[in-house]
Design an enzyme around this catalytic site. Structure first.
Site, PDB file in Angstrom:
ATOM      1  N   GLU A  55      -0.265  85.266  28.455  1.00 46.90           N
ATOM      2  CA  GLU A  55       0.586  84.109  28.156  1.00 46.90           C
ATOM      3  C   GLU A  55       0.316  82.920  29.075  1.00 46.90           C
ATOM      4  O   GLU A  55       0.457  81.760  28.667  1.00 46.90           O
ATOM      5  CB  GLU A  55       2.070  84.489  28.230  1.00 46.90           C
ATOM      6  CG  GLU A  55       2.529  85.423  27.129  1.00 46.90           C
ATOM      7  CD  GLU A  55       2.357  86.906  27.452  1.00 46.90           C
ATOM      8  OE1 GLU A  55       2.784  87.754  26.643  1.00 46.90           O
ATOM      9  OE2 GLU A  55       1.787  87.208  28.530  1.00 46.90           O
ATOM     10  N   MET A 474     -10.907  76.863  50.392  1.00 43.34           N
ATOM     11  CA  MET A 474      -9.969  75.900  50.976  1.00 43.34           C
ATOM     12  C   MET A 474      -9.052  76.569  52.002  1.00 43.34           C
ATOM     13  O   MET A 474      -8.759  75.986  53.056  1.00 43.34           O
ATOM     14  CB  MET A 474      -9.136  75.225  49.879  1.00 43.34           C
ATOM     15  CG  MET A 474      -8.297  74.063  50.387  1.00 43.34           C
ATOM     16  SD  MET A 474      -9.285  72.732  51.123  1.00 43.34           S
ATOM     17  CE  MET A 474      -9.652  71.737  49.674  1.00 43.34           C
TER      18      MET A 474
END
Length: 561
Positions: A55, A474
């Site tokens: 979903e 990061m």
């Protein structure tokens, strides 16, 4: 029909409502509580359903579709886990002001509050991350609710609207009539700016010696790129974009400063620091842009034009606030301005660009910045570029020169890893004739990698470029600077072979290790028909540079390459 009343179920009415709203595609995943809606959708010849693999993929794909088309994206899921799997994507759309209408199934009204199978209070859960939401209790109200939902999602500052539909309500029979107008007391977005304020802004611009235009995602949302370009060229003011505003101004224009803020160009940040007038257009002065608020644009009179009054004055002290749609306001402002010569200021901007260019070392392995530069050379900016979140996202922002609006598809405010692949699918379905390239990281791609199945099933010809440094790059960079190089849970000891993975999905897979392989093979891969996965083995310790450390002003960015 000759005046006959159409008696149909609410589920059937919902599909007719979507057809009235000219919805072309719905992204979703079926389940028990939403079954009546899927049964009604079976009979629609006008709406295409895209079956995702999770979903979260549905909501991100609807988001990507909305970003490239400017239309409302639509997704559907069942109750319980189906609904909760949408929450991250709803929050993402909310943060980035993306128009979505999200339909969720719900247990029958008699079971609500009983901890029934696959029951959650999705209405309550999503209240903080939707522009508005509904729990449909009265079957007769469904058509009006859908009409309102599309209106709310797409007007003013856009955003996601959720409609939660209990199964018994969906099965109820109603007399269907789709309302022709929307009646929402208290919801009247302001589009036209106050004429006196517009006049005041024009006067401030005339008096300014060192203006800078600071343009955000509102430029893209309101289709104001043409007006922004005209403004910049008329008043001879440089333009810096927020990350969400990239592609709202041509990346190769002499007045373009690039992105500002945390990983912005040094010259954009220094121009902001030196300017005497900051013209904020459809931007929200978020923390990634301003950093230390006390050092942000210290010499500037600040103008803030935004359609959302809640954003004005929220972060920075604004001297001239103006609530309105950026495009509409600029159309009123431009006739009051005359061509201005600011040669001294533009000479200073050129000097800043020469003194502080974006740069990186070509030594020490294949550099991700080089790949982005080569991607731009392959496409000349004529592609829709989707990204995930992390270092690769910032390198795209820095080194890919976007030409036209709605060609950067990325998660800005929420910073949602896993967004890129399903969003690229939605973007390709929304603009089927466009070249779509996903730039992702080896961490991000593995969050929603199952949507490769959706991509192949739907015939989406996207190219996937993985900047693979075998790390959460990061976070690794943050640990280098803030944790004294104590790298905790950021280096992957295992990866699938992405080239072999591509073959498992029946698409070409490539592994690139050197600059020569990139320059010789990437153009052909990008131009070839169909989908492809390109696994680029890049230097593991490369950092995004420049970078503004916590607590510092944007003029204090450091080189951390």
């Amino acid at each position: 029909m000759g005046g006959m009343v159409l008696e149909i179920t609410v589920a059937e009415a919902l599909i007719k409502c979507l057809e009235k709203e000219n919805v072309e595609v719905v992204f979703g995943y079926p389940g028990g509580a939403i079954l009546p809606v899927y049964d009604a959708l079976y009979h629609s010849s006008r709406i295409r359903h895209v079956l995702v693999r999770h979903e979260q993929g549905a909501v991100h794909a609807a988001d990507g579709y909305a970003r490239v088309t400017g239309r409302v994206g639509v997704c559907v899921a069942t109750s319980g886990p189906g609904a909760t799997n949408l929450v991250t994507g709803i929050a993402n759309a909310y943060m980035d002001s993306i128009p979505l209408v999200v339909f969720t199934g719900q247990v029958p009204t008699s079971q609500i509050g009983t901890d029934a199978f696959q029951e959650v209070d999705i209405f309550g859960i999503t209240m903080p991350v939707t522009k508005h939401n509904y729990l449909v209790k009265d079957p007769q109200r469904l058509p009006a609710i859908v009409k309102n939902a599309f209106h709310i999602a797409s007007t003013g500052r856009p955003g996601p609207v959720l409609v939660d539909l209990p199964k018994d309500v969906a099965q109820s029979v109603i007399s269907f009539k789709y309302p022709g107008t929307v009646r929402l007391r208290g919801y009247k977005p302001t589009y036209r700016g106050h004429p006196a304020k517009i006049g005041e802004i024009a006067e401030l611009i005339r008096k300014s010696k060192r203006p800078v235009i600071y343009a955000g995602g509102g430029i893209v949302t309101s289709d104001a790129a043409g007006e922004l370009l005209q403004l910049a060229e008329t008043i001879s003011a440089p333009v810096t974009n927020t990350f969400m505003g990239l592609a709202g101004f041509p990346g190769d224009h002499p007045l373009f400063l690039g992105m500002l803020g945390l990983h912005g160009t040094r010259y954009a940040n220094l121009a902001i620091t030196e300017c005497d007038l900051l013209i904020g257009l459809g931007a929200r002065f978020d923390d990634r842009v301003t950093m230390n608020i006390n050092a942000f644009a210290p010499q500037a009179t600040v103008i803030h034009i935004d359609i959302d009054p809640a954003e004005i004055g929220k972060i920075v002290n604004v001297h001239v606030p103006l609530v309105g749609d950026v495009k509409t306001v600029l159309q009123s402002l431009l006739p009051q301005l005359e061509k201005t010569d600011r040669s001294a200021w533009l000479a200073r901007i050129r000097e800043l660009k020469e003194q502080h260019p974006l740069s990186y070392s070509r030594e020490g392995g294949l550099k991700p910045q080089f790949i982005i530069e080569q991607l731009w050379a392959c496409t000349r900016g004529n592609a829709i570029v989707a990204t995930d979140v992390g270092q690769h996202q910032m390198w795209v922002a820095q080194y890919y020169r976007f030409k036209s609006p709605r060609t950067l598809i990325s998660s800005g405010g929420l910073g949602c890893m896993g967004f890129g692949l399903p969003a690229a699918i939605g973007a390709s379905i929304g603009r089927p004739n466009a070249k779509v390239v996903l730039v992702t990281g080896d961490g991000s791609i593995q969050m929603t990698m199952q949507e490769l199945g959706t991509m192949i099933e739907q015939g989406v010809p996207a190219k996937i470029i993985i900047l693979n440094n075998h790390a959460l790059g990061m976070v690794r960079q943050l640990q280098e600077f803030y944790c004294e190089g104590r790298y905790m849970s950021v280096n992957f000891r295992f990866h699938p072979d992405f080239e072999t993975l591509a073959k498992a999905y029946g698409i070409p897979g490539h592994t690139l290790r050197t600059e020569e392989e990139v320059t010789s093979r990437l153009p052909g891969i990008i131009e070839a028909p169909g989908a492809a996965i390109v696994n680029c083995l890049v230097a593991a310790e490369e950092n995004v540079s420049p970078m503004v450390l916590a607590g510092k002003g944007i003029h204090e960015a450091i080189d951390c390459s």
